[in-house]
Design a protein around this motif. Structure first.
Motif, PDB file in Angstrom:
ATOM      1  N   SER A 319     -20.118 -23.981  37.188  1.00 19.27           N
ATOM      2  CA  SER A 319     -21.524 -24.190  37.574  1.00 19.27           C
ATOM      3  C   SER A 319     -21.874 -23.640  38.946  1.00 19.27           C
ATOM      4  CB  SER A 319     -21.868 -25.679  37.508  1.00 19.27           C
ATOM      5  OG  SER A 319     -21.067 -26.431  38.407  1.00 19.27           O
ATOM      6  N   THR A 320     -20.879 -23.223  39.702  1.00 15.86           N
ATOM      7  CA  THR A 320     -21.155 -22.656  41.034  1.00 15.86           C
ATOM      8  C   THR A 320     -21.314 -21.137  40.989  1.00 15.86           C
ATOM      9  OG1 THR A 320     -18.798 -22.483  41.538  1.00 15.86           O
ATOM     10  CG2 THR A 320     -19.898 -24.528  42.168  1.00 15.86           C
ATOM     11  N   PHE A 321     -21.143 -20.543  39.797  1.00 15.12           N
ATOM     12  CA  PHE A 321     -21.175 -19.077  39.705  1.00 15.12           C
ATOM     13  C   PHE A 321     -22.210 -18.618  38.683  1.00 15.12           C
ATOM     14  CE2 PHE A 321     -16.788 -20.235  40.811  1.00 15.12           C
ATOM     15  CZ  PHE A 321     -16.664 -19.564  42.024  1.00 15.12           C
ATOM     16  N   ARG A 322     -22.795 -17.457  38.981  1.00 15.47           N
ATOM     17  CA  ARG A 322     -23.655 -16.773  38.025  1.00 15.47           C
ATOM     18  C   ARG A 322     -23.486 -15.271  38.200  1.00 15.47           C
ATOM     19  NH1 ARG A 322     -29.258 -18.209  37.689  1.00 15.47           N
ATOM     20  NH2 ARG A 322     -28.671 -20.339  38.194  1.00 15.47           N
ATOM     21  N   ARG A 323     -23.666 -14.550  37.106  1.00 20.40           N
ATOM     22  CA  ARG A 323     -23.565 -13.096  37.135  1.00 20.40           C
ATOM     23  C   ARG A 323     -24.924 -12.537  37.511  1.00 20.40           C
ATOM     24  NH1 ARG A 323     -19.764  -9.325  37.646  1.00 20.40           N
ATOM     25  NH2 ARG A 323     -18.407 -10.706  36.456  1.00 20.40           N
ATOM     26  N   SER A 324     -24.967 -11.696  38.549  1.00 17.11           N
ATOM     27  CA  SER A 324     -26.258 -11.235  39.069  1.00 17.11           C
ATOM     28  C   SER A 324     -26.949 -10.251  38.128  1.00 17.11           C
ATOM     29  CB  SER A 324     -26.080 -10.587  40.455  1.00 17.11           C
ATOM     30  OG  SER A 324     -25.192  -9.482  40.365  1.00 17.11           O
ATOM     31  N   LYS A 325     -26.164  -9.502  37.358  1.00 16.25           N
ATOM     32  CA  LYS A 325     -26.750  -8.503  36.472  1.00 16.25           C
ATOM     33  C   LYS A 325     -27.307  -9.154  35.221  1.00 16.25           C
ATOM     34  CE  LYS A 325     -25.703  -4.201  33.993  1.00 16.25           C
ATOM     35  NZ  LYS A 325     -24.647  -3.231  33.638  1.00 16.25           N
ATOM     36  N   ALA A 326     -28.609  -9.065  35.013  1.00 15.90           N
ATOM     37  CA  ALA A 326     -29.247  -9.648  33.837  1.00 15.90           C
ATOM     38  C   ALA A 326     -28.968  -8.811  32.598  1.00 15.90           C
ATOM     39  CB  ALA A 326     -30.753  -9.777  34.046  1.00 15.90           C
ATOM     40  N   GLN A 327     -28.983  -9.464  31.443  1.00 20.02           N
ATOM     41  CA  GLN A 327     -28.761  -8.780  30.183  1.00 20.02           C
ATOM     42  C   GLN A 327     -30.067  -8.659  29.417  1.00 20.02           C
ATOM     43  OE1 GLN A 327     -25.846  -7.523  29.180  1.00 20.02           O
ATOM     44  NE2 GLN A 327     -24.840  -8.200  31.050  1.00 20.02           N
ATOM     45  N   PRO A 328     -30.288  -7.544  28.710  1.00 17.83           N
ATOM     46  CA  PRO A 328     -31.527  -7.378  27.945  1.00 17.83           C
ATOM     47  C   PRO A 328     -31.519  -8.253  26.698  1.00 17.83           C
ATOM     48  CG  PRO A 328     -30.053  -5.547  27.524  1.00 17.83           C
ATOM     49  CD  PRO A 328     -29.414  -6.363  28.616  1.00 17.83           C
ATOM     50  N   GLY A 329     -32.689  -8.557  26.186  1.00 19.56           N
ATOM     51  CA  GLY A 329     -32.801  -9.239  24.912  1.00 19.56           C
ATOM     52  C   GLY A 329     -32.787 -10.740  24.971  1.00 19.56           C
ATOM     53  N   ASP A 330     -32.777 -11.345  26.163  1.00 17.78           N
ATOM     54  CA  ASP A 330     -32.811 -12.807  26.238  1.00 17.78           C
ATOM     55  C   ASP A 330     -34.096 -13.337  25.640  1.00 17.78           C
ATOM     56  OD1 ASP A 330     -30.458 -12.616  27.539  1.00 17.78           O
ATOM     57  OD2 ASP A 330     -31.176 -13.324  29.480  1.00 17.78           O
ATOM     58  N   LYS A 331     -33.977 -14.467  24.926  1.00 21.34           N
ATOM     59  CA  LYS A 331     -35.170 -15.084  24.380  1.00 21.34           C
ATOM     60  C   LYS A 331     -35.890 -15.866  25.479  1.00 21.34           C
ATOM     61  CE  LYS A 331     -35.332 -16.711  20.230  1.00 21.34           C
ATOM     62  NZ  LYS A 331     -36.057 -15.666  19.490  1.00 21.34           N
TER      63      LYS A 331
END
Length: 331
Positions: A319-331
């Motif tokens: 929960s302390t981490f997230r990937r900065s690069k967004a992915q296409p196609g999210d609802k």
């Protein structure tokens, strides 16, 4: 394994198969009610759709993207059994995240396992593309529900942990963090010319590794399994830590702490040059099981590991981490 043990495990697997057959399929009308659903992917094996279980927490709404934890079962296990033993769905209900439990290849839902590159069984021998399958599971979740692609995490047990290592190395940018329990990063057979190795990750990835010091199936120091014997020699946990130290740029010594009356040795590398992080928990007196209340609540009341919850420990790390690069196609 004795005949009694074999019959016991067969009955457990059969009961899991019957239970999974009773699961509802995910409805097309959103939002779905809270619960665990069976979901088919576009991929097949021996003419049957490859499937996974998807747990949706209470109060899910389509206008709020939730994190996803992909949990990979061990060899000869199932998604349903892993859901029960890890407690990830129960935790998801209180922490508001989605959980996917992919199913490995097997026979009528039994004896399921993964191709982790070096292990194991028919999946590895036939070079089943389980990395591609897990990617399709994530993509299917993305199509079905509101998913925050910057917070996709993966955890695996034993053979599932080995696949988690492989996926984390080959598709690093899909994940925000990974966790491996009782898994090996590689192995070799006597007749193999060289040991199978993971490819180098394209970027850093936070990872938490948990291993019992009394694991007699996948030994912490590597080598041939005392439980299974055979010709397979596993890599050690130290090999896995060294691999991710290099990938994450961890050059300074770890911070060491002890808990649970000294039975849990926690090593943390959190000042890594490439922004990654590594946490390694070595559990004294623990074997080849997921160390969470399904098992630890059954220990003697004065046992130092009674009530220990690796699942919560893993989620706290995730929960302390997230990937900065967004992915296409999210609802």
């Amino acid at each position: 394994m004795s005949n009694t043990s074999s019959i016991k495990w067969f009955l457990i697997l059969l009961s899991q198969l019957l239970l999974s057959g009773c699961l509802a399929t995910l409805p097309d009308i959103l939002p779905p009610a809270a619960g665990t659903y069976q979901v088919s992917t576009s991929l097949t094996f021996q003419g049957r759709d490859r499937t996974f279980l998807l747990h949706v927490p209470p109060n899910y709404t389509v206008d709020k993207r939730l994190p996803l934890v992909v949990v990979l079962h061990g060899a000869f296990s199932t998604g349903k059994q892993t859901e029960e033993e890890t407690g990830f769905s129960t935790l998801a209900d209180s922490e508001s995240f989605l959980v996917a439990y992919p199913e490995g290849i097997g026979l009528f839902g039994l004896l399921q396992h993964w191709n982790a590159g070096h292990c194991c069984g028919k999946a590895a021998d036939d070079q089943i593309d389980d990395v591609g399958f897990i990617a399709e599971v994530i993509n299917t979740v993305r199509q079905k529900v509101s998913l925050d692609s910057s917070r996709i995490y993966m955890a695996g047990m034993s053979n599932g942990g080995m696949l988690a290592y492989r996926y984390a190395a080959e598709r690093t940018n899909d994940l925000a963090a990974a966790a491996v329990v009782s898994g090996a990063i590689g192995s070799s057979l006597k007749d193999e010319y060289s040991r199978w190795r993971l490819q180098q990750p394209v970027s850093s990835l936070p990872i938490i590794i948990i291993h019992g010091l009394d694991d007699d199936a996948v030994p912490v120091n590597g080598g041939i399994s005392p439980q299974k014997g055979g010709n397979r020699t596993y890599s050690s946990v130290a090999d896995a830590v060294d691999f991710w130290k290099q990938a994450n740029g961890c050059e300074t010594p770890p911070v060491a702490t002890f808990s649970n009356q000294g039975t849990v040795n926690n090593l943390l590398w959190n000042n890594c040059r490439k922004g990654g992080s590594i946490e390694y928990l070595a559990l004294a007196g623990w074997g080849h099981q997921w160390p969470a209340p399904w098992f630890t609540d059954r220990l003697e009341k004065d046992h130092p590991l009674r009530g220990f919850d690796a699942t919560r420990q893993i989620w706290t790390f995730f929960s302390t981490f997230r990937r900065s690069k967004a992915q296409p196609g999210d609802k």
